[in-house]
Design a protein around this motif. Structure first.
Motif, short mmCIF file in Angstrom:
data_model
loop_
_atom_site.label_atom_id
_atom_site.label_comp_id
_atom_site.label_asym_id
_atom_site.label_seq_id
_atom_site.Cartn_x
_atom_site.Cartn_y
_atom_site.Cartn_z
N GLU A 1 50.25 35.02 16.16
CA GLU A 1 50.17 34.10 17.10
C GLU A 1 50.49 32.76 16.42
O GLU A 1 49.75 32.16 15.58
CB GLU A 1 48.51 33.66 17.72
N GLN B 1 38.94 31.65 20.63
CA GLN B 1 39.42 33.00 20.65
C GLN B 1 38.04 33.71 20.76
O GLN B 1 37.17 33.52 19.99
CB GLN B 1 40.34 33.40 19.56
N HIS C 1 44.23 44.51 14.30
CA HIS C 1 43.14 44.66 14.78
C HIS C 1 43.13 46.18 15.50
O HIS C 1 43.83 46.78 15.74
CB HIS C 1 43.01 44.00 16.03
CO CO Z 1 44.71 38.49 16.45
#
Ligand code: CO
Length: 285
Positions: free
Chosen positions: A105, A118, A61
């Protein structure tokens, strides 16, 4: 006092992400479906391990923040800095990707219910290249309070006013001034709250339908749809006959150009190309 009402519905759509996790995406399903500074909202909810077991293996990210809020289940987060954190029922993780993070994750259960959200929150241009950081928030760090008219509120970010009481969430002091509330209402219950007039607000019922706005002008929003609210300084939401649970998100709009490509969210095309070059050459983080 100007009550906010329902301006637009962004219906969630089924999709998959990560290694093949089934989820519903409302904000972020198209480039126009954003509520500045919020870029994306995914809900994952399943009792079938096939829907979540693949998890979210290593991925990058840059340029924004990712917020994971778990209702049920257990995931393990690991990133390139060596951070490891357990995400458990009722807990959250607030990660600032900044110039770059590579993380995973992964579910820590092979059966049972996995349920959560999320949310992606944009960063202002001047903060997009700051060092990555993250906060694991344990369930007991998220304050909850009973609502005067019945029901309960949890405060993940910002500060809620409940009766005479101020309930401060663990996340404070960000440039986008996010308010992140998890509100549970009994059948027919009503939630009234002040919000900053200049901030953008959306709500996402995940159980039951809600009515938004003062009674004479209220609009219905069904579960699994995001409702973008009109400008105003108060929010009034009522639950239907089965009660309701919803997220309320408010934030200060950045009003900056957005150029997004997958997990990179910057202000210009050149910055996106730079992110790709950095990632490919191992310079992202
Ligand atoms: Co992520």
């Amino acid at each position: 006092m100007t009550p906010r009402t329902l301006q637009q519905i962004i219906r969630s759509m089924p999709t998959t992400d990560g290694g093949g996790v089934r989820l519903r995406r409302s904000l972020g399903q198209t480039q126009g479906a954003r509520v500045d500074p919020f870029l994306m909202l995914d809900e994952f909810s399943s009792e079938n391990a096939d829907d979540y077991i693949a998890g979210f293996p290593d991925h990058p990210h840059r340029g924004f923040e990712t917020v994971t809020y778990m209702l049920d289940g257990h995931m393990l987060h690991e990133d390139h800095l060596g951070n490891r954190g357990d995400l458990r029922s009722g807990g959250a993780q607030w990660m600032t990707a900044g110039r770059g993070v590579i993380h995973s994750e992964m579910p820590q259960q092979e059966s049972g219910r996995m349920r959560g959200f999320q949310l992606w929150v944009n960063l202002p241009a001047r903060e997009k290249m700051k060092p990555a950081s993250y906060r694991d928030i344990q369930p007991e760090e998220i304050p909850s309070a009973p609502l005067p008219g019945g029901g309960q509120i949890k405060v993940v970010a910002g500060t809620a006013n409940v009766g005479e009481q101020q309930v401060a969430g663990p996340i404070q002091g960000l440039s986008t001034e996010p308010l992140f509330l998890d509100v549970r209402l009994p059948a027919g219950g009503t939630f009234i709250h002040l919000v900053e007039a200049g901030h953008n607000v959306f709500v996402y019922p995940f159980e039951g339908s809600i009515r938004i706005g003062p009674a004479e002008a209220a609009h219905t929003l069904e579960a699994q749809d995001a409702g973008v609210l009109t400008p105003g300084d108060t929010v009034e939401i009522s639950a239907g006959e089965h009660g309701a649970a919803f997220l309320l998100l408010a934030g200060k709009p950045l009003r900056e150009p957005i150029v997004q490509y997958g997990p990179f969210v910057m202000n210009t095309r050149e910055e996106i190309e730079q992110a790709f070059r950095d990632y490919q050459s191992g310079q992202l983080v």
